[in-house]
Design a protein around this motif. Structure first.
Motif, PDB file in Angstrom:
ATOM      1  N   SER A  28       0.822  -1.213   0.000  1.00  0.00           N
ATOM      2  CA  SER A  28       0.000   0.000   0.000  1.00  0.00           C
ATOM      3  C   SER A  28       0.856   1.263   0.000  1.00  0.00           C
ATOM      4  O   SER A  28       0.393   2.327  -0.387  1.00  0.00           O
ATOM      5  CB  SER A  28      -0.947   0.014   1.200  1.00  0.00           C
ATOM      6  N   GLY A  29       2.116   1.142   0.469  1.00  0.00           N
ATOM      7  CA  GLY A  29       2.984   2.318   0.532  1.00  0.00           C
ATOM      8  C   GLY A  29       2.713   3.217   1.722  1.00  0.00           C
ATOM      9  O   GLY A  29       3.259   4.312   1.826  1.00  0.00           O
ATOM     10  N   GLU A  30       1.881   2.761   2.658  1.00  0.00           N
ATOM     11  CA  GLU A  30       1.565   3.569   3.835  1.00  0.00           C
ATOM     12  C   GLU A  30       2.611   3.367   4.931  1.00  0.00           C
ATOM     13  O   GLU A  30       3.346   2.380   4.931  1.00  0.00           O
ATOM     14  CB  GLU A  30       0.179   3.177   4.370  1.00  0.00           C
ATOM     15  N   PRO A  31       2.676   4.297   5.893  1.00  0.00           N
ATOM     16  CA  PRO A  31       3.597   4.107   7.019  1.00  0.00           C
ATOM     17  C   PRO A  31       3.288   2.797   7.742  1.00  0.00           C
ATOM     18  O   PRO A  31       2.131   2.398   7.835  1.00  0.00           O
ATOM     19  CB  PRO A  31       3.281   5.308   7.928  1.00  0.00           C
ATOM     20  N   THR A  32       4.343   2.141   8.244  1.00  0.00           N
ATOM     21  CA  THR A  32       4.155   0.827   8.859  1.00  0.00           C
ATOM     22  C   THR A  32       3.695   0.917  10.307  1.00  0.00           C
ATOM     23  O   THR A  32       3.036   0.017  10.806  1.00  0.00           O
ATOM     24  CB  THR A  32       5.467   0.023   8.855  1.00  0.00           C
TER      25      THR A  32
END
Ligand code: MN
Length: 206
Positions: A28-32
């Motif tokens: 998703s490319g979102e912060p982990t």
């Protein structure tokens, strides 16, 4: 969406379990949110993200005890105290989500996200004249905050209505103060990011 019988976990790391479970951040490319909340002090922050997903909505997030407590608001915040905005409580997000913009890959929340507004806030919640901590206010189902944003300012209230028997249903309303405005509609006229000036369509075109 948080299901029936949902209880607030107390620990910031536990609070991010649902966030991590729902998405594969490598796709998703979102912060982990893997490192837990970075230590910080000072004024708590808020963000409103314009999320053009399966349906367009605004995600309103308040920093509380190391996480971003979050609601998805289909119509977005209004400056008109007469507007009662449905706010679906969603999973807490990690603090590093606060300046996240980008294109979320396929799967949960796929679409584009921009930082529509951000700033700091004061918790104004009181009970019998005594201040109530933000976490307690949320447990009791009512929080009043004073926003210092670029597009939004003044006091807003978020109240747990459980409308239609749905535990996730809260309501976001502008408090009738000097910053109330019955004509200005920033969600309709100001679609750009306050951080980068980009719109959701700009990200779509990337
Ligand atoms: Mn969203």
């Amino acid at each position: 969406m948080l299901g029936k019988g949902y209880r607030e976990p107390m620990d910031a790391d536990q609070r991010l379990d649902a966030y991590r479970r729902k998405r594969r951040t490598e796709l998703s490319g979102e912060p982990t949110g893997a490192d837990g909340p970075p230590p910080r002090d000072g004024q708590p922050r808020f963000v409103v993200q314009r999320h053009d997903a399966r349906s367009l909505h605004f995600d309103v997030r308040l920093e509380v005890d190391g996480v971003l407590v979050s609601w998805a608001v289909p119509k977005g915040p209004s400056l008109n105290p007469a507007d009662k905005r449905l706010a679906h409580r969603t999973e807490d997000h990690p603090l590093d989500y606060i300046d996240f913009e980008g294109r979320i890959g396929g799967g949960y929340g796929a679409g584009t996200v921009i930082v529509w507004d951000t700033g700091t806030y004061d918790n104004l919640t009181t009970l019998d004249g005594e201040p109530v901590a933000a976490a307690d206010a949320l447990l009791k189902g009512h929080i009043k905050v004073l926003l210092y944003g670029h597009k939004l300012s003044g006091a807003f209230a978020v109240t747990h209505t459980k409308m239609g028997g749905d535990e996730a249903n809260w309501m976001l309303v502008k408090v009738d103060d000097e910053s109330a405005d019955r004509r200005r509609r920033p969600t309709a006229t100001q679609n750009e990011s306050v951080l980068t000036g980009r719109t959701n369509s700009d990200l779509e075109a990337d």
